[in-house]
Design an enzyme around this catalytic site. Sequence first.
Site: not given
Length: 153
Positions: A78, A80, A106, A109
């Site tokens: 991801h 992040e 999410c 993260c």
Amino acid sequence: MSRLPWPDYFMSIAHLVAERSTCLRRKVGAVAVRDKRILATGYNGPPSNVPHCEDVGCIRERLGIPSGQRHELCRGLHAEQNVIIQAAVHAISLKGAIIYCTTQPCLICTKMLVNCQVEAIFYAGAYPDELAEDMLKEAGVRHELLQGDFTTR
């Protein structure tokens, strides 16, 4: 002529960073900022030196996995996560940083950003993860959906 406010400026950059993504389902960008200075950026995609989904296809599409579920079944990291990794590789602390994301983080993260001791998370699009929202509240991390069109600036 008025200047672009700082949050809009950094969110616009997050959208630009997202354009590097090779994800076939959702392009996401993130920017870590402290004292109005960019510390690190990240976009979603596979690890370095691993073929991109646009080249080999999307395993999540093939398996019919809905958004927000089974994150472990994906080639990519991801945005992040890539921000955190980029900061770590360059020995930059994210403690006290503000994170600007094109999409709400999410749960995975969120947990990572909480442990990095970020000060706040701003995002331009919601994500179907109520547990992540609850965890940000519990951890006392300021978070907010920013309204606006950050892609046309």
